[in-house]
Write an enzyme that holds these catalytic residues in place. Structure first.
Site, PDB file in Angstrom:
ATOM      1  N   GLY A 188       0.808  -1.206   0.000  1.00 16.75           N
ATOM      2  CA  GLY A 188       0.000   0.000   0.000  1.00 16.75           C
ATOM      3  C   GLY A 188       0.841   1.256   0.000  1.00 16.75           C
ATOM      4  N   ASP A 222       3.297  10.428  17.892  1.00 16.88           N
ATOM      5  CA  ASP A 222       3.794  11.156  16.712  1.00 16.88           C
ATOM      6  C   ASP A 222       2.942  10.823  15.493  1.00 16.88           C
ATOM      7  OD1 ASP A 222       5.586  12.917  15.410  1.00 16.88           O
ATOM      8  OD2 ASP A 222       6.770  11.238  14.657  1.00 16.88           O
ATOM      9  N   PHE A 226       1.408  10.975   7.704  1.00 16.57           N
ATOM     10  CA  PHE A 226       2.650  10.449   7.149  1.00 16.57           C
ATOM     11  C   PHE A 226       3.020   9.080   7.718  1.00 16.57           C
ATOM     12  CE2 PHE A 226       2.934  15.058   6.683  1.00 16.57           C
ATOM     13  CZ  PHE A 226       3.241  15.164   5.336  1.00 16.57           C
TER      14      PHE A 226
END
Length: 285
Positions: A188, A222, A226
């Protein structure tokens, strides 16, 4: 880019001994003096000089004159030690191409019993100091070379994945050596590069995974567009070295930031309005 595979294959046993000696001695020295390295390896001055020259040519070892003359293991050398160990264990058989570069890591394809991903942790001075101050898992001692800080980072991520899998959609942790984490290969693309046909379902899936991680006592710390992977509609949360326990003093702030990052991304790209308070309550309920 991790060390070229041909460098690892061509490494002489004497050169491996030097790398291991430097790794051991760097826990006491920032730059290992030649007079300390020579007895640690047992080599003559000429043999050691020749082997060090080869290692420096392959960018596995660095020489410095300031603040004093000495040698240090750098990331290519540390990569070599990790890959050598993982190969001897039978965890990996071949190193593939670079597939991802992050702020603190590089990810490569590899072949083990099947396709796997190798994550080379690359903690630098700025991220190391940030982790030490904000998350508390780095050593307090002033002397901690970046290679060892990277090893701590890799162990943190490995421990998180072991705890989370399979309740949370994360890669399966397979093995760990030094700063290199071996995990299942996730196909992916990153969420930021994907065009979702059903973005509401994807957002729901991500929030479910954040909730399951929270129930297991872990906050990512975090999370953003992304470090979410998307494959045929399924979302996978990746990049866990900065996780904290839910009991950590900063856990609430970090969880709020994780959720806010995801909500803002889906609002920006897909126009989805999802109240932060509702999302937070859903996660911590």
């Amino acid at each position: 880019m991790p060390v070229p595979a041909e460098y690892v294959r061509s490494l002489h046993a004497y050169e491996l001994r030097i790398l291991l000696a430097l790794e051991r001695l760097m826990r006491r020295y920032q730059w290992v003096p030649l007079e300390v390295l020579r007895p640690a390896t047992g080599f003559s001055e000429s043999e050691l000089s020749y082997r060090l020259g080869r290692l420096m040519a392959m960018d596995m070892v660095r020489y410095e004159k300031v603040p004093y003359e000495g040698y240090a293991l750098v990331f290519n050398g540390y990569d070599t030690l990790a890959l050598h160990t993982l190969t001897r264990r039978g965890t990996i058989q071949a190193l593939g191409t670079l597939i991802g570069v992050g702020k603190e890591s590089e990810v490569c394809e590899a072949m083990g019993l099947g396709p796997v991903a190798l994550k080379f942790h690359r903690v630098g001075q700025r991220s190391f100091q940030s982790a030490r101050l904000k998350r508390g898992y780095m050593p307090e001692a002033t002397h901690c070379p970046w290679i060892f800080a990277s090893s701590i980072s890799a162990k943190m991520e490995y421990d998180a994945l072991k705890t989370l899998h399979p309740a949370v959609s994360v890669p399966l942790p397979i093995d760990l050596n030094r700063h290199v984490l071996v995990m299942s290969f996730i196909p992916g693309v990153d969420l930021v590069r994907a065009t979702l046909e059903e973005p509401e379902a994807a957002l729901d899936d991500i929030l479910k995974n954040i909730r399951e991680a929270y129930r297991l006592g872990i906050v990512h710390g975090d999370l953003s567009e992304f470090n979410v992977m998307v494959d045929e509609g399924q979302c996978w949360l990746i990049d866990w070295p900065q996780w904290v326990e839910t009991s950590h003093p900063n856990a609430g702030d970090l969880l709020a930031r994780d959720i806010e990052n995801i909500l803002q991304y889906f609002k920006r790209k897909y126009g989805i309005e999802y109240a932060f308070d509702e999302a937070l309550a859903r996660v911590v309920e």
